[in-house]
Design a protein around this motif. Sequence first.
Motif, PDB file in Angstrom:
ATOM      1  N   GLY A 108       2.919   1.929  -1.458  1.00 58.03           N
ATOM      2  CA  GLY A 108       3.274   2.724  -0.284  1.00 58.03           C
ATOM      3  C   GLY A 108       3.668   1.815   0.853  1.00 58.03           C
ATOM      4  O   GLY A 108       3.979   0.632   0.647  1.00 58.03           O
ATOM      5  N   ILE A 109       3.647   2.367   2.044  1.00 57.90           N
ATOM      6  CA  ILE A 109       3.954   1.572   3.232  1.00 57.90           C
ATOM      7  C   ILE A 109       2.802   1.694   4.230  1.00 57.90           C
ATOM      8  O   ILE A 109       1.936   2.552   4.100  1.00 57.90           O
ATOM      9  N   VAL A 110       2.821   0.819   5.186  1.00 56.09           N
ATOM     10  CA  VAL A 110       1.906   0.936   6.317  1.00 56.09           C
ATOM     11  C   VAL A 110       2.470   2.033   7.218  1.00 56.09           C
ATOM     12  O   VAL A 110       3.558   1.912   7.765  1.00 56.09           O
ATOM     13  N   ASP A 124       0.388   5.414   3.178  1.00 59.64           N
ATOM     14  CA  ASP A 124       0.672   6.551   2.303  1.00 59.64           C
ATOM     15  C   ASP A 124       0.549   6.167   0.829  1.00 59.64           C
ATOM     16  O   ASP A 124       0.868   6.964  -0.054  1.00 59.64           O
ATOM     17  N   ALA A 125       0.089   4.932   0.546  1.00 60.51           N
ATOM     18  CA  ALA A 125      -0.203   4.564  -0.843  1.00 60.51           C
ATOM     19  C   ALA A 125      -1.304   5.491  -1.366  1.00 60.51           C
ATOM     20  O   ALA A 125      -2.289   5.749  -0.674  1.00 60.51           O
ATOM     21  N   GLY A 156      -0.792  11.906   1.451  1.00 55.18           N
ATOM     22  CA  GLY A 156      -0.307  10.611   1.903  1.00 55.18           C
ATOM     23  C   GLY A 156      -0.901  10.098   3.195  1.00 55.18           C
ATOM     24  O   GLY A 156      -0.230   9.382   3.947  1.00 55.18           O
ATOM     25  N   VAL A 157      -2.171  10.430   3.462  1.00 53.32           N
ATOM     26  CA  VAL A 157      -2.842   9.910   4.660  1.00 53.32           C
ATOM     27  C   VAL A 157      -4.159   9.271   4.242  1.00 53.32           C
ATOM     28  O   VAL A 157      -5.169   9.961   4.051  1.00 53.32           O
ATOM     29  N   ALA A 158      -4.135   7.971   4.059  1.00 57.12           N
ATOM     30  CA  ALA A 158      -5.329   7.211   3.691  1.00 57.12           C
ATOM     31  C   ALA A 158      -5.549   6.118   4.727  1.00 57.12           C
ATOM     32  O   ALA A 158      -4.614   5.694   5.423  1.00 57.12           O
ATOM     33  N   PHE A 159      -6.809   5.668   4.812  1.00 57.21           N
ATOM     34  CA  PHE A 159      -7.147   4.658   5.806  1.00 57.21           C
ATOM     35  C   PHE A 159      -7.874   3.492   5.142  1.00 57.21           C
ATOM     36  O   PHE A 159      -8.658   3.673   4.206  1.00 57.21           O
TER      37      PHE A 159
END
Length: 381
Positions: free
Chosen positions: A197-199, A220-221, A258-261
């Motif tokens: 994904g990307i930052v 979003d990885a 697609g919202v991970a931290f």
Amino acid sequence: MPEGGITLPSPVPPAMRPGRAGFALAALAGGLAGGLLAGLLVWLLVHGDSSTPASNPGAQETPVPAITRLEVTSAISAAAARGRESVVRIESFRRVAGGLQRDVGSGVVMDQQGHIVTNAHVVMGTESLKVVLPDGTERQALLLAHDYPFTDVAVLQVSPGGLTPIEPGDSDALVPGDTVLAIGETLSEFQGSVTVGIVSGVKRVRYYDGVVHRDFIQTDAAVNHGNSGGALVNLKGQLVGMPTSVIRLTETGQEVEGVAFALPADRVMDIAARIVAAGGPITRPSIGFEHIDLMPETLARLPRLALDEGALVASVPAGGVAAGAGIRAGDIVTMLGDRAITRQNPLLNVLQEYEPGEVAKVVLNRGGLIIETEVRLAKRQ
């Protein structure tokens, strides 16, 4: 230079091209006009319609996308191969009614001495731990220490040797749009899974486990159960973050994708190095009571209170420092020292600025009555 690192030269305009083929055909045709016509036909047959019009001699050809795709794919593959060598599977066993419950998470090799860094929530409350290396080798693990709830970081100890430590990257250098890879035990089943994904953002502010963090990396990885404690790496295969949490639903119940931290690697490795140096937990203060932060989600489940910000004292163990200071269950802490307890600065954020043994002023609201007391902070166990 076009994307892909290759610049294709512009064709020479027709008026500037050599005309040897045209003169040869002219001799055969027996006339200058025929030669010029034949030369033009030969030139068109050789070059088709790929030439740049004479009116725009400086134009460049469109870059070849396949070259760019090949370079990016190769970089991703190399980063994945490098990162996977340092990501391990962590199997934990917890005592529940009816026996032991098995769970799976991920970890990252810190050094050859056998230190594995992971999320604290992966290993807390476990009876036994086992680490599975990328080659399938199994090693028993001991929990050296964790830093919960201040940081969701823990360090395990396994037998040394035969390990590939991860190379730390610079998480502060990340910018939105950078390519990153999440590596871990996806769904507790697929060892060494890699997602790309990307930052999506940096320095995201999130309330997590009673602490407001102001440095989370958003990506979003794809991150799923089992990825916690694994690695977020850059295209060099360097550790830039540790996948820690995912948003699945909004507050209104809508699905989120697609919202991970991830915790930034700089902070993760700093906390882990301090645990290793201490040979156990980092020294942290305790105020001697359990509390509930007054946030919108908790206020909705509590009886009506006099305040909508602060820390509600939930329980006070007898004989502790809070009990000795006269603090009671039901009190609302509004200030610690000279800092107000708010949603932006909850109790633990302010508390971690102190050291055990220090005396801190505590301001309480007890049913509308303002009370001020002092607590000599204990060492957190």
